[in-house]
Structure formats: C-alpha cells, structure tokens
Design a protein around this motif. Structure first.
Motif, PDB file in Angstrom:
ATOM      1  N   ILE A  19       0.831  -1.204   0.000  1.00 46.88           N
ATOM      2  CA  ILE A  19       0.000   0.000   0.000  1.00 46.88           C
ATOM      3  C   ILE A  19       0.872   1.264   0.000  1.00 46.88           C
ATOM      4  O   ILE A  19       0.561   2.234  -0.705  1.00 46.88           O
ATOM      5  CB  ILE A  19      -0.999  -0.028   1.174  1.00 46.88           C
ATOM      6  CG1 ILE A  19      -2.035  -1.142   0.932  1.00 46.88           C
ATOM      7  CG2 ILE A  19      -1.674   1.323   1.365  1.00 46.88           C
ATOM      8  CD1 ILE A  19      -2.917  -1.462   2.122  1.00 46.88           C
ATOM      9  N   ALA A  20       1.954   1.267   0.763  1.00 48.41           N
ATOM     10  CA  ALA A  20       2.848   2.434   0.780  1.00 48.41           C
ATOM     11  C   ALA A  20       3.507   2.648  -0.581  1.00 48.41           C
ATOM     12  O   ALA A  20       3.621   3.783  -1.062  1.00 48.41           O
ATOM     13  CB  ALA A  20       3.910   2.270   1.865  1.00 48.41           C
ATOM     14  N   THR A  21       3.918   1.565  -1.226  1.00 48.79           N
ATOM     15  CA  THR A  21       4.519   1.667  -2.557  1.00 48.79           C
ATOM     16  C   THR A  21       3.497   2.193  -3.556  1.00 48.79           C
ATOM     17  O   THR A  21       3.809   3.049  -4.392  1.00 48.79           O
ATOM     18  CB  THR A  21       5.081   0.305  -3.006  1.00 48.79           C
ATOM     19  OG1 THR A  21       6.046  -0.129  -2.031  1.00 48.79           O
ATOM     20  CG2 THR A  21       5.732   0.389  -4.365  1.00 48.79           C
ATOM     21  N   ALA A  22       2.272   1.699  -3.460  1.00 50.32           N
ATOM     22  CA  ALA A  22       1.205   2.199  -4.334  1.00 50.32           C
ATOM     23  C   ALA A  22       1.006   3.690  -4.119  1.00 50.32           C
ATOM     24  O   ALA A  22       0.841   4.448  -5.089  1.00 50.32           O
ATOM     25  CB  ALA A  22      -0.099   1.442  -4.065  1.00 50.32           C
ATOM     26  N   GLY A  23       1.027   4.119  -2.876  1.00 49.60           N
ATOM     27  CA  GLY A  23       0.872   5.545  -2.578  1.00 49.60           C
ATOM     28  C   GLY A  23       1.960   6.384  -3.224  1.00 49.60           C
ATOM     29  O   GLY A  23       1.686   7.453  -3.783  1.00 49.60           O
ATOM     30  N   ALA A  24       3.183   5.893  -3.189  1.00 49.29           N
ATOM     31  CA  ALA A  24       4.286   6.629  -3.814  1.00 49.29           C
ATOM     32  C   ALA A  24       4.125   6.685  -5.330  1.00 49.29           C
ATOM     33  O   ALA A  24       4.306   7.741  -5.954  1.00 49.29           O
ATOM     34  CB  ALA A  24       5.615   5.978  -3.438  1.00 49.29           C
ATOM     35  N   ILE A  25       3.776   5.561  -5.931  1.00 48.02           N
ATOM     36  CA  ILE A  25       3.603   5.515  -7.388  1.00 48.02           C
ATOM     37  C   ILE A  25       2.449   6.413  -7.820  1.00 48.02           C
ATOM     38  O   ILE A  25       2.570   7.196  -8.772  1.00 48.02           O
ATOM     39  CB  ILE A  25       3.382   4.057  -7.855  1.00 48.02           C
ATOM     40  CG1 ILE A  25       4.667   3.244  -7.703  1.00 48.02           C
ATOM     41  CG2 ILE A  25       2.896   4.017  -9.305  1.00 48.02           C
ATOM     42  CD1 ILE A  25       4.493   1.752  -7.926  1.00 48.02           C
ATOM     43  N   ILE A  28       3.185  10.169  -7.743  1.00 46.69           N
ATOM     44  CA  ILE A  28       3.940  10.685  -8.886  1.00 46.69           C
ATOM     45  C   ILE A  28       2.975  11.128  -9.978  1.00 46.69           C
ATOM     46  O   ILE A  28       3.098  12.215 -10.539  1.00 46.69           O
ATOM     47  CB  ILE A  28       4.944   9.637  -9.408  1.00 46.69           C
ATOM     48  CG1 ILE A  28       6.076   9.443  -8.405  1.00 46.69           C
ATOM     49  CG2 ILE A  28       5.508  10.056 -10.767  1.00 46.69           C
ATOM     50  CD1 ILE A  28       6.980   8.268  -8.717  1.00 46.69           C
ATOM     51  N   SER A  29       1.983  10.264 -10.280  1.00 51.18           N
ATOM     52  CA  SER A  29       1.026  10.598 -11.332  1.00 51.18           C
ATOM     53  C   SER A  29       0.083  11.730 -10.930  1.00 51.18           C
ATOM     54  O   SER A  29      -0.255  12.569 -11.744  1.00 51.18           O
ATOM     55  CB  SER A  29       0.205   9.374 -11.717  1.00 51.18           C
ATOM     56  OG  SER A  29       0.989   8.476 -12.449  1.00 51.18           O
ATOM     57  N   ALA A  30      -0.339  11.730  -9.695  1.00 54.46           N
ATOM     58  CA  ALA A  30      -1.316  12.729  -9.255  1.00 54.46           C
ATOM     59  C   ALA A  30      -0.696  14.105  -9.004  1.00 54.46           C
ATOM     60  O   ALA A  30      -1.322  15.118  -9.282  1.00 54.46           O
ATOM     61  CB  ALA A  30      -2.013  12.246  -7.989  1.00 54.46           C
ATOM     62  N   LEU A  31       0.524  14.130  -8.497  1.00 52.23           N
ATOM     63  CA  LEU A  31       1.101  15.405  -8.060  1.00 52.23           C
ATOM     64  C   LEU A  31       2.252  15.908  -8.914  1.00 52.23           C
ATOM     65  O   LEU A  31       2.421  17.114  -9.079  1.00 52.23           O
ATOM     66  CB  LEU A  31       1.587  15.262  -6.607  1.00 52.23           C
ATOM     67  CG  LEU A  31       0.541  14.811  -5.592  1.00 52.23           C
ATOM     68  CD1 LEU A  31       1.186  14.542  -4.250  1.00 52.23           C
ATOM     69  CD2 LEU A  31      -0.571  15.829  -5.479  1.00 52.23           C
ATOM     70  N   TYR A  32       3.043  15.010  -9.444  1.00 52.48           N
ATOM     71  CA  TYR A  32       4.293  15.417 -10.080  1.00 52.48           C
ATOM     72  C   TYR A  32       4.201  15.517 -11.594  1.00 52.48           C
ATOM     73  O   TYR A  32       4.610  16.523 -12.175  1.00 52.48           O
ATOM     74  CB  TYR A  32       5.401  14.438  -9.667  1.00 52.48           C
ATOM     75  CG  TYR A  32       6.789  14.984  -9.805  1.00 52.48           C
ATOM     76  CD1 TYR A  32       7.161  16.163  -9.182  1.00 52.48           C
ATOM     77  CD2 TYR A  32       7.743  14.318 -10.556  1.00 52.48           C
ATOM     78  CE1 TYR A  32       8.429  16.663  -9.316  1.00 52.48           C
ATOM     79  CE2 TYR A  32       9.017  14.805 -10.683  1.00 52.48           C
ATOM     80  CZ  TYR A  32       9.364  15.978 -10.062  1.00 52.48           C
ATOM     81  OH  TYR A  32      10.618  16.482 -10.194  1.00 52.48           O
ATOM     82  N   THR A  33       3.673  14.501 -12.254  1.00 48.67           N
ATOM     83  CA  THR A  33       3.662  14.539 -13.725  1.00 48.67           C
ATOM     84  C   THR A  33       2.780  15.640 -14.302  1.00 48.67           C
ATOM     85  O   THR A  33       3.113  16.149 -15.371  1.00 48.67           O
ATOM     86  CB  THR A  33       3.296  13.170 -14.344  1.00 48.67           C
ATOM     87  OG1 THR A  33       2.054  12.738 -13.829  1.00 48.67           O
ATOM     88  CG2 THR A  33       4.380  12.153 -14.092  1.00 48.67           C
ATOM     89  N   GLU A 157       2.105   9.234 -17.257  1.00 49.67           N
ATOM     90  CA  GLU A 157       1.227   9.494 -16.121  1.00 49.67           C
ATOM     91  C   GLU A 157       0.120   8.443 -16.026  1.00 49.67           C
ATOM     92  O   GLU A 157      -0.109   7.851 -14.965  1.00 49.67           O
ATOM     93  CB  GLU A 157       0.611  10.885 -16.262  1.00 49.67           C
ATOM     94  CG  GLU A 157      -0.358  11.253 -15.168  1.00 49.67           C
ATOM     95  CD  GLU A 157      -0.953  12.637 -15.373  1.00 49.67           C
ATOM     96  OE1 GLU A 157      -2.052  12.859 -14.825  1.00 49.67           O
ATOM     97  OE2 GLU A 157      -0.357  13.492 -16.064  1.00 49.67           O
ATOM     98  N   TRP A 158      -0.558   8.154 -17.132  1.00 53.51           N
ATOM     99  CA  TRP A 158      -1.676   7.210 -17.095  1.00 53.51           C
ATOM    100  C   TRP A 158      -1.218   5.769 -16.934  1.00 53.51           C
ATOM    101  O   TRP A 158      -1.855   4.994 -16.202  1.00 53.51           O
ATOM    102  CB  TRP A 158      -2.561   7.393 -18.329  1.00 53.51           C
ATOM    103  CG  TRP A 158      -3.351   8.652 -18.145  1.00 53.51           C
ATOM    104  CD1 TRP A 158      -3.133   9.857 -18.750  1.00 53.51           C
ATOM    105  CD2 TRP A 158      -4.414   8.865 -17.209  1.00 53.51           C
ATOM    106  NE1 TRP A 158      -4.011  10.799 -18.267  1.00 53.51           N
ATOM    107  CE2 TRP A 158      -4.809  10.217 -17.316  1.00 53.51           C
ATOM    108  CE3 TRP A 158      -5.073   8.065 -16.305  1.00 53.51           C
ATOM    109  CZ2 TRP A 158      -5.837  10.772 -16.549  1.00 53.51           C
ATOM    110  CZ3 TRP A 158      -6.099   8.617 -15.546  1.00 53.51           C
ATOM    111  CH2 TRP A 158      -6.465   9.945 -15.669  1.00 53.51           C
ATOM    112  N   LEU A 159      -0.142   5.390 -17.573  1.00 56.48           N
ATOM    113  CA  LEU A 159       0.372   4.031 -17.365  1.00 56.48           C
ATOM    114  C   LEU A 159       0.869   3.861 -15.929  1.00 56.48           C
ATOM    115  O   LEU A 159       0.761   2.781 -15.345  1.00 56.48           O
ATOM    116  CB  LEU A 159       1.473   3.714 -18.373  1.00 56.48           C
ATOM    117  CG  LEU A 159       0.984   3.447 -19.796  1.00 56.48           C
ATOM    118  CD1 LEU A 159       2.160   3.389 -20.761  1.00 56.48           C
ATOM    119  CD2 LEU A 159       0.170   2.169 -19.864  1.00 56.48           C
ATOM    120  N   ASN A 160       1.400   4.906 -15.354  1.00 54.39           N
ATOM    121  CA  ASN A 160       1.852   4.867 -13.966  1.00 54.39           C
ATOM    122  C   ASN A 160       0.655   4.714 -13.022  1.00 54.39           C
ATOM    123  O   ASN A 160       0.744   4.032 -11.998  1.00 54.39           O
ATOM    124  CB  ASN A 160       2.661   6.115 -13.636  1.00 54.39           C
ATOM    125  CG  ASN A 160       3.588   5.896 -12.481  1.00 54.39           C
ATOM    126  OD1 ASN A 160       4.326   4.918 -12.436  1.00 54.39           O
ATOM    127  ND2 ASN A 160       3.563   6.806 -11.539  1.00 54.39           N
TER     128      ASN A 160
END
Length: 183
Positions: A19-25, A28-33, A157-160
């Motif tokens: 779950i933590a790894t999912a949150g990090a991934i 990235i898509s929600a905030l960074y890309t 972003e979408w594939l991530n």
C-alpha cells in the motif's frame, strides 16, 4: 523466530509495503507529472520545457528503478510466505468467498504486476522520454519536440496510474484477507 511470529510479521509488512509503494507511485502521477506536462516557468504555458521536464524525468526514473521493483518484490514475497504458511481457511473477502492461500497468492501477483506493466511502459513511453532526456543532457534540448514530450509525459502518467492501481489492489486484497482471517 518461530513460524507464528514470522506469519504475524508478514501480515503487517506485506500489506503495508504494498500500500505504501502504491501511494508513492500514485503520488507521482497525481502530483508530479501534471507539473511536468506544462512549463514549470509559467502555468499559462501549455507545453513542457525540455530543460526543466527532462532532468526531472531522469530523476524520477533513476530513483524509481532503485526502489519500486524491490518494494513490489518484497511485498509479493511476504504474501507468498503467507500463502505458504497460513492455514488455508475459507474467508469472505469483498463479498467473495475464497481460501486464504488463494487470496494471498492473488495479492502477491497484483503486487508484483508492476514488473510486467513497467515492461509495457518502457517501449511505449519511458524509452522515448529517456532518449529525449539524453538529448537534453547533451545540451541538445532544442531538438526535442515539446508536443511529443507532453504526449509522452501524459502517457507515462496514465500508465503509472495503472501500475499504482495494481499494487494498491494487491495490498488491499492482502489486508482484507488478513482481516477476514482474524475474525
């Protein structure tokens, strides 16, 4: 350490890491890309700046490749451990009845699924982004087509998101089986 202690540790670590790894991934898509899809210098610009975007892409790829595969493997290994050592009892999870082993195996498969998804992402968007980043690194950023850069960042972003959703589903399923098994 006895098997009961190992099982109890895996029941906490497997879902937590997944779950933590999912949150990090997903972060990235929600905030960074989205920031990388536009010029960092101006929110009014609709095209990314290669000199800002491409070094950031290199940073994301380099850090992600050193963390996400190992975290997914570790989470999947914990679920595999649980599948092997837990009693195979029937539990009701998310409205479905299944064996605990089946649930843990499915959680492991979903957690490790970021590997094949990443394999799909590499030729589709990561490799073109890496090639553009190499041009920028060599001081040839003006050769990068900004429209193509924006398209590739959006595709990443979408594939991530898909990748993050898979490992999140694994973590949630694993946690649901742990909770159902404890009832």
């Amino acid at each position: 350490m006895d098997a009961t202690t190992g099982i109890n540790i895996a029941k906490v670590v497997g879902p937590s890491v997944s779950i933590a790894t999912a949150g990090a991934i997903l972060s990235i898509s929600a905030l960074y890309t989205p920031l990388l899809s536009n010029s960092a210098r101006s929110q009014s610009s609709s095209k990314p700046s290669p000199t800002v975007t491409l070094p950031s892409i290199r940073f994301i790829f380099s850090r992600g490749s050193h963390f996400f595969p190992q975290a997914a493997t570790f989470a999947a290994a914990n679920f595999g451990y649980l599948a092997y050592y837990s009693a195979n009892t029937a539990v009701k999870v998310l409205g479905m009845e299944m064996g605990t082993r089946t649930g843990f195996v499915a959680a492991a498969v979903l957690s490790i699924a970021i590997g094949p998804i990443t394999g799909l992402m590499l030729p589709v968007c990561n490799n073109p982004l890496r090639e553009m980043a190499e041009l920028e690194r060599q001081g040839r950023g003006d050769e990068v087509d900004e429209g193509e850069l924006k398209k590739m960042v959006k595709r990443f972003e979408w594939l991530n998101y898909v990748r993050g959703a898979a490992i999140l589903a694994g973590g949630v399923l694993g946690l649901a089986v742990v909770i159902a098994e404890g009832k």
